[in-house]
Design a protein around this motif. Structure first.
Motif, PDB file in Angstrom:
ATOM      1  N   PRO A   1      -0.219  -5.248   0.154  1.00 36.51           N
ATOM      2  CA  PRO A   1      -0.532  -6.218  -0.912  1.00 36.51           C
ATOM      3  C   PRO A   1      -1.994  -6.109  -1.349  1.00 36.51           C
ATOM      4  O   PRO A   1      -2.914  -6.097  -0.527  1.00 36.51           O
ATOM      5  CB  PRO A   1      -0.247  -7.571  -0.249  1.00 36.51           C
ATOM      6  N   GLY A   2      -2.198  -6.007  -2.657  1.00 38.29           N
ATOM      7  CA  GLY A   2      -3.547  -5.928  -3.202  1.00 38.29           C
ATOM      8  C   GLY A   2      -4.161  -4.547  -3.184  1.00 38.29           C
ATOM      9  O   GLY A   2      -5.341  -4.392  -3.500  1.00 38.29           O
ATOM     10  N   LYS A   3      -3.399  -3.521  -2.873  1.00 43.96           N
ATOM     11  CA  LYS A   3      -3.918  -2.153  -2.800  1.00 43.96           C
ATOM     12  C   LYS A   3      -4.535  -1.716  -4.132  1.00 43.96           C
ATOM     13  O   LYS A   3      -3.957  -1.914  -5.206  1.00 43.96           O
ATOM     14  CB  LYS A   3      -2.781  -1.205  -2.422  1.00 43.96           C
TER      15      LYS A   3
ATOM     16  N   MET B   1       8.811   6.664   8.839  1.00 48.31           N
ATOM     17  CA  MET B   1       7.864   5.620   8.432  1.00 48.31           C
ATOM     18  C   MET B   1       8.514   4.703   7.400  1.00 48.31           C
ATOM     19  O   MET B   1       9.346   5.127   6.595  1.00 48.31           O
ATOM     20  CB  MET B   1       6.597   6.247   7.847  1.00 48.31           C
ATOM     21  N   GLU B   2       8.105   3.446   7.416  1.00 50.38           N
ATOM     22  CA  GLU B   2       8.555   2.517   6.381  1.00 50.38           C
ATOM     23  C   GLU B   2       7.857   2.882   5.077  1.00 50.38           C
ATOM     24  O   GLU B   2       6.637   3.052   5.038  1.00 50.38           O
ATOM     25  CB  GLU B   2       8.232   1.077   6.773  1.00 50.38           C
ATOM     26  N   LEU B   3       8.657   2.992   4.013  1.00 51.41           N
ATOM     27  CA  LEU B   3       8.142   3.462   2.733  1.00 51.41           C
ATOM     28  C   LEU B   3       8.413   2.451   1.637  1.00 51.41           C
ATOM     29  O   LEU B   3       9.362   1.675   1.704  1.00 51.41           O
ATOM     30  CB  LEU B   3       8.800   4.799   2.351  1.00 51.41           C
ATOM     31  N   ASP B   4       7.554   2.486   0.621  1.00 47.87           N
ATOM     32  CA  ASP B   4       7.793   1.798  -0.640  1.00 47.87           C
ATOM     33  C   ASP B   4       7.789   2.894  -1.703  1.00 47.87           C
ATOM     34  O   ASP B   4       6.732   3.317  -2.157  1.00 47.87           O
ATOM     35  CB  ASP B   4       6.712   0.757  -0.901  1.00 47.87           C
ATOM     36  N   LYS B   5       8.995   3.374  -2.018  1.00 51.46           N
ATOM     37  CA  LYS B   5       9.131   4.543  -2.894  1.00 51.46           C
ATOM     38  C   LYS B   5       8.404   5.719  -2.258  1.00 51.46           C
ATOM     39  O   LYS B   5       8.767   6.151  -1.179  1.00 51.46           O
ATOM     40  CB  LYS B   5       8.644   4.225  -4.302  1.00 51.46           C
ATOM     41  N   ARG B   6       7.350   6.234  -2.891  1.00 51.74           N
ATOM     42  CA  ARG B   6       6.658   7.389  -2.306  1.00 51.74           C
ATOM     43  C   ARG B   6       5.355   6.994  -1.620  1.00 51.74           C
ATOM     44  O   ARG B   6       4.489   7.851  -1.387  1.00 51.74           O
ATOM     45  CB  ARG B   6       6.401   8.449  -3.377  1.00 51.74           C
TER      46      ARG B   6
END
Length: 346
Positions: free
Chosen positions: A307-309, A277-282
């Motif tokens: 964005p905006g999470k 899966m594509e990740l942003d850090k964890r």
């Protein structure tokens, strides 16, 4: 063992998904990885859509981090409840989902993901292979480990805890809480009415906790010691004394029955990080349908990023419904994305 539950024939929009394998592989419409609040609501909503559900979690009981760490914490940001205990919220969510008989696979980790004929197959740590119509990951922060209290490293007795599953077990105790975040102050609020004494020790004079919570604790007979650290614990079978070094004030010893080390947790995705899966850090990246970059794999709750999470339980509930509805269409393109309101079922 077949995981598919009986579908409610009254739900006309229910999507039935049947994998027929001669090898006896377990099968389910939707596998939910994570049994926290978001996962439990996803289990309810998938059942409402007529889907069979399996809920998988490494913890031995539903509720995720709330059950493990904050069962007695007051929660204020769930719609319809001015305040609700974490444990009560979990009980209500399990009861809500129970009408659709989800299958719980607890105390087991989802290790690997593969595909068979375009559909996901989950490989669990207990050697179960689970053929799925879709997978929804609701694993919160992933796996988590409490940050250790250095003073506890050489202490072999009992009385050191990192969260308090049952408050009444500390009734009448002298309690020392170490930390300056929300958890430390939440435990101080919860324990003060029942403990003999509560002392909160923090290495700085500023706190990470919400200011309103700090003010509430300051108004109670809770001793707050700042610019200080617990440097040693003493006792035989269990702790009886904590040594505290206070900056510019020397060292003091406090009688203590229980030390709550509320120093936070380190989290990681564990095997999920290897699924592709594509990740942003964890965190797992998703689009507006809560889909990941992997076919028929969705995610919702604190584990996702876009964005905006906003990381609230209430947000996770909405994301869970979005993930389930889009998973239903991925399983059966003829299904309706929005099945109607629950009040219309019957």
């Amino acid at each position: 063992m077949v995981l598919c539950a009986n579908h409610n024939s009254k739900i006309a929009w229910g999507v039935l998904y049947r994998l027929r394998h001669d090898d006896g592989m377990d099968e389910v419409d939707v596998a939910i990885v994570g049994a926290g609040p978001t996962g439990l609501f996803a289990a309810y909503y998938a059942g409402f859509r007529g889907l069979s559900v399996a809920v998988i979690d490494t913890l031995p009981e539903p509720g995720g981090q709330i059950s493990a760490m904050y069962p007695e914490k007051d929660i204020f940001d769930v719609g319809g409840f001015p305040v609700i205990k974490g444990r009560d919220l979990v009980v209500n969510l399990v009861e809500q989902a129970a009408a659709f008989a989800p299958r719980y696979l607890l105390g087991v980790r989802a290790e690997k993901l593969s595909y068979r004929d375009g559909s996901p197959v989950l490989h669990l740590a207990d050697s179960t292979d689970l053929a799925c119509g879709a997978v929804i990951i609701t694993g919160g922060l992933g796996g988590f480990t409490p940050r250790p209290l250095p003073a506890a490293e050489g202490f072999t007795g009992a009385g050191i805890v990192y969260f308090v599953p049952r408050l009444n077990e500390l009734a009448g105790h002298d309690v020392v809480i170490v930390g300056g975040g929300d958890s430390a102050f939440d435990w101080a609020l919860a324990l003060q009415p029942i403990a003999r004494s509560v002392t909160l020790v923090h290495r700085r004079d500023r706190f990470r906790a919400h200011p309103a919570t700090v003010d509430r604790v300051r108004a109670l007979p809770v001793r707050i010691v700042v610019n200080a650290q617990v440097t040693a614990l003493r006792g035989a079978d269990r702790v009886t004394m904590a040594e505290i070094a206070v900056s510019r004030a020397g060292t003091e010893q406090l009688p203590v029955d229980t030390v709550v080390a509320a120093l936070g947790f380190t989290a990681d995705l564990g095997p999920l990080a290897e699924w592709g899966m594509e990740l942003d850090k964890r965190h797992v990246l998703v689009n507006s349908t809560m889909a990941t970059n992997l076919p028929r794999v969705f995610a919702a709750g604190d584990i996702v990023e876009y964005p905006g999470k906003v990381r609230l339980i209430a947000t996770g509930f909405g994301e869970a419904a979005t993930a389930v509805n889009n998973a239903a269409v991925a399983i059966n393109p003829a299904a309706h994305l929005f099945p109607g309101h629950s009040s219309e079922a019957g």
